[in-house]
Design a protein around this motif. Structure first.
Motif, PDB file in Angstrom:
ATOM      1  N   ARG A 153      22.051 -66.619  24.755  1.00 27.68           N
ATOM      2  CA  ARG A 153      22.386 -65.546  23.827  1.00 27.68           C
ATOM      3  C   ARG A 153      21.245 -65.290  22.840  1.00 27.68           C
ATOM      4  O   ARG A 153      20.863 -64.146  22.609  1.00 27.68           O
ATOM      5  N   ALA A 154      20.690 -66.354  22.258  1.00 27.95           N
ATOM      6  CA  ALA A 154      19.622 -66.193  21.266  1.00 27.95           C
ATOM      7  C   ALA A 154      18.393 -65.521  21.869  1.00 27.95           C
ATOM      8  O   ALA A 154      17.779 -64.645  21.246  1.00 27.95           O
ATOM      9  N   ILE A 155      18.025 -65.900  23.094  1.00 28.89           N
ATOM     10  CA  ILE A 155      16.840 -65.329  23.738  1.00 28.89           C
ATOM     11  C   ILE A 155      17.074 -63.872  24.113  1.00 28.89           C
ATOM     12  O   ILE A 155      16.228 -63.004  23.860  1.00 28.89           O
ATOM     13  N   CYS A 156      18.209 -63.578  24.705  1.00 25.87           N
ATOM     14  CA  CYS A 156      18.491 -62.206  25.132  1.00 25.87           C
ATOM     15  C   CYS A 156      18.641 -61.252  23.954  1.00 25.87           C
ATOM     16  O   CYS A 156      18.242 -60.083  24.044  1.00 25.87           O
ATOM     17  N   GLU A 157      19.172 -61.728  22.850  1.00 23.05           N
ATOM     18  CA  GLU A 157      19.410 -60.857  21.705  1.00 23.05           C
ATOM     19  C   GLU A 157      18.192 -60.706  20.803  1.00 23.05           C
ATOM     20  O   GLU A 157      18.223 -59.930  19.851  1.00 23.05           O
ATOM     21  N   GLU A 164      27.589 -62.633  32.835  1.00 21.97           N
ATOM     22  CA  GLU A 164      27.292 -61.503  33.710  1.00 21.97           C
ATOM     23  C   GLU A 164      26.804 -60.295  32.911  1.00 21.97           C
ATOM     24  O   GLU A 164      25.947 -59.533  33.384  1.00 21.97           O
ATOM     25  N   THR A 165      27.325 -60.136  31.713  1.00 23.85           N
ATOM     26  CA  THR A 165      26.870 -59.037  30.860  1.00 23.85           C
ATOM     27  C   THR A 165      25.419 -59.233  30.447  1.00 23.85           C
ATOM     28  O   THR A 165      24.608 -58.292  30.483  1.00 23.85           O
ATOM     29  N   PHE A 166      25.054 -60.451  30.067  1.00 26.40           N
ATOM     30  CA  PHE A 166      23.659 -60.726  29.704  1.00 26.40           C
ATOM     31  C   PHE A 166      22.732 -60.495  30.896  1.00 26.40           C
ATOM     32  O   PHE A 166      21.641 -59.937  30.745  1.00 26.40           O
ATOM     33  N   ALA A 167      23.138 -60.934  32.078  1.00 30.75           N
ATOM     34  CA  ALA A 167      22.311 -60.758  33.269  1.00 30.75           C
ATOM     35  C   ALA A 167      22.122 -59.281  33.596  1.00 30.75           C
ATOM     36  O   ALA A 167      21.057 -58.866  34.054  1.00 30.75           O
ATOM     37  N   ARG A 168      23.149 -58.477  33.356  1.00 30.46           N
ATOM     38  CA  ARG A 168      23.061 -57.047  33.632  1.00 30.46           C
ATOM     39  C   ARG A 168      22.226 -56.300  32.581  1.00 30.46           C
ATOM     40  O   ARG A 168      21.441 -55.419  32.917  1.00 30.46           O
ATOM     41  N   ARG A 169      22.397 -56.657  31.325  1.00 30.77           N
ATOM     42  CA  ARG A 169      21.700 -55.951  30.243  1.00 30.77           C
ATOM     43  C   ARG A 169      20.255 -56.406  30.061  1.00 30.77           C
ATOM     44  O   ARG A 169      19.403 -55.638  29.632  1.00 30.77           O
ATOM     45  N   TYR A 170      19.987 -57.683  30.368  1.00 35.52           N
ATOM     46  CA  TYR A 170      18.654 -58.233  30.119  1.00 35.52           C
ATOM     47  C   TYR A 170      18.093 -58.885  31.381  1.00 35.52           C
ATOM     48  O   TYR A 170      17.831 -60.090  31.404  1.00 35.52           O
ATOM     49  N   PRO A 171      17.900 -58.120  32.444  1.00 33.20           N
ATOM     50  CA  PRO A 171      17.419 -58.706  33.711  1.00 33.20           C
ATOM     51  C   PRO A 171      16.030 -59.318  33.595  1.00 33.20           C
ATOM     52  O   PRO A 171      15.678 -60.196  34.387  1.00 33.20           O
ATOM     53  N   GLN A 172      15.228 -58.852  32.633  1.00 35.52           N
ATOM     54  CA  GLN A 172      13.892 -59.417  32.460  1.00 35.52           C
ATOM     55  C   GLN A 172      13.947 -60.797  31.809  1.00 35.52           C
ATOM     56  O   GLN A 172      12.977 -61.560  31.885  1.00 35.52           O
ATOM     57  N   ASN A 173      15.060 -61.131  31.169  1.00 32.29           N
ATOM     58  CA  ASN A 173      15.204 -62.417  30.485  1.00 32.29           C
ATOM     59  C   ASN A 173      16.100 -63.412  31.224  1.00 32.29           C
ATOM     60  O   ASN A 173      15.874 -64.620  31.124  1.00 32.29           O
ATOM     61  N   PHE A 174      17.110 -62.908  31.950  1.00 35.21           N
ATOM     62  CA  PHE A 174      18.145 -63.831  32.407  1.00 35.21           C
ATOM     63  C   PHE A 174      18.703 -63.460  33.777  1.00 35.21           C
ATOM     64  O   PHE A 174      18.969 -62.296  34.077  1.00 35.21           O
ATOM     65  N   GLU A 175      18.866 -64.525  34.589  1.00 32.79           N
ATOM     66  CA  GLU A 175      19.568 -64.385  35.866  1.00 32.79           C
ATOM     67  C   GLU A 175      20.441 -65.616  36.064  1.00 32.79           C
ATOM     68  O   GLU A 175      20.094 -66.715  35.616  1.00 32.79           O
ATOM     69  N   VAL A 176      21.593 -65.420  36.724  1.00 31.22           N
ATOM     70  CA  VAL A 176      22.549 -66.508  36.880  1.00 31.22           C
ATOM     71  C   VAL A 176      22.989 -66.614  38.338  1.00 31.22           C
ATOM     72  O   VAL A 176      23.127 -65.599  39.030  1.00 31.22           O
TER      73      VAL A 176
END
Length: 355
Positions: free
Chosen positions: A239-243, A270-282
């Motif tokens: 959360r901290a990295i994506c935000e 899943e929301t973080f992966a969708r909104r921040y694909p450059q930062n996070f994948e699960v």
């Protein structure tokens, strides 16, 4: 002619950016300057002196030349309109990077337990609940650096029991502290304490605790392996990295559970992966996947880690949290993939960090 030669020499001696002023020579009325010199000399009482006539002409020409040069010099020193409205001693303030809100001190105390009241309980699944605690003042913050956790103390069956938990909230969430807890019927603190909590009850907290204290720039790539409730410390970092728009760290998470219903914080991940694909994948993995399951199944093997996590390198860190058996197997596989085995006491600089 001698006068023109003198003026030409004067122009040539000037700096190069005034050289253009040599073009004024053809436009100077030398015949009229001689008449002007006679008038001036007559007024001064020396009408017949060639010396004073030449001196007068030279003085007039010097005045003209310096006036033109001064006009051109003013162009170099001219400042755009608007700036001159400020005093000459006023200087622009240096740009200072904003303070990291996650490092701010807040409610928590590392030495003493402090009480917070339950303000809300939200059921997320049959055995998972989000507990929201109200901080003393609406503008208060937790005071918990990213990657660290809190200790909770309770008296159960006449004995003091303490457990560590990582909040899903952080210092951005003013006025509250939130925990996502999975209730195990035989759990010392979950089944016999959290399961019976009601709005208005007080819970004792102490912290921050832990060796991890994440800030942007820690590394370029983070690989994560989480099992069950081990997702909560990972979630705080994700959360901290994506935000944070300034944080370019990339995260690859392998999250293992027994069944699909056991996946905690699935919609948020899943929301973080969708909104921040450059930062996070699960990548979700299940021991008992349902029909049509699109994720992985079985154990987190060496091949799974090689395929889903970043390769070993100076800018890569791996983080682990979950059941002891899974963590032991993951460490062994990661060492085989080139990561350095951590010591008995975890440090932030380790290739493999265990929460």
């Amino acid at each position: 002619m001698a006068l023109k030669a003198v003026l030409a020499s004067f122009a040539l001696a000037a700096p190069s950016y005034y050289a253009a002023q040599r073009g004024i020579l053809p436009h100077i009325p030398f015949d009229k300057l001689s008449s002007l010199a006679l008038v001036v000399n007559h007024a001064s009482g020396t009408p017949g002196s060639p010396f004073f006539r030449g001196f007068t002409i030279a003085t007039v020409l010097s005045s003209i030349a310096f006036a033109v040069v001064g006009k051109e010099l003013a162009k170099f020193t001219h400042v755009e309109e608007g700036f001159g409205r400020y005093p000459p001693y006023r200087q622009a303030r240096p740009r200072v990077a904003p303070a990291n809100p996650h490092l701010s001190k807040g409610f928590l105390d590392a030495k003493d337990y402090k009480p917070l009241k339950v303000s809300k309980i939200t059921k997320l699944s049959p055995n998972v609940f989000r507990y929201t605690f109200a901080l003393p003042a609406p503008r208060d913050v937790i005071g918990l650096p990213i990657g660290q956790h809190v200790a909770i103390k309770a008296t159960i069956d006449g004995k003091i029991v303490t457990r560590s938990y990582t909040p899903t909230s952080n210092n951005i969430d003013i006025g509250v502290l939130e925990l996502v807890i999975k209730i195990y019927p035989d759990g010392a603190l979950t089944g016999k304490y959290f399961a019976s909590l009601r709005v208005g009850d007080e819970v004792l907290f102490r912290g921050p605790k832990g060796a991890m204290k994440y800030t942007a720039g820690y590394c370029k790539h983070i690989g994560m392996i989480a099992g069950g409730t081990g997702i909560t410390p990972m979630f705080s970092l994700i959360r901290a990295i994506c935000e944070d728009p300034r944080d370019t760290t990339s995260i690859s998470l392998v999250y293992a559970n027994r069944t699909e219903d056991d996946i905690l914080l699935r919609s948020e991940l899943e929301t973080f992966a969708r909104r921040y694909p450059q930062n996070f994948e699960v990548w979700f993995m299940l021991d008992n996947p349902p029909a049509g399951w699109q994720g992985g199944s079985g154990f987190v093997t060496r091949n799974v880690m090689k395929e889903r996590l970043p390769a070993a390198g100076p800018d890569t860190k791996i983080m682990l949290c979950g059941p002891p058996g899974m963590i032991g197997a993951a460490k062994k596989g990661l060492v085989e993939l080139g990561f350095k085995e951590p010591g008995a006491v975890g440090k932030m600089g380790d290739d493999i960090f265990c929460f």
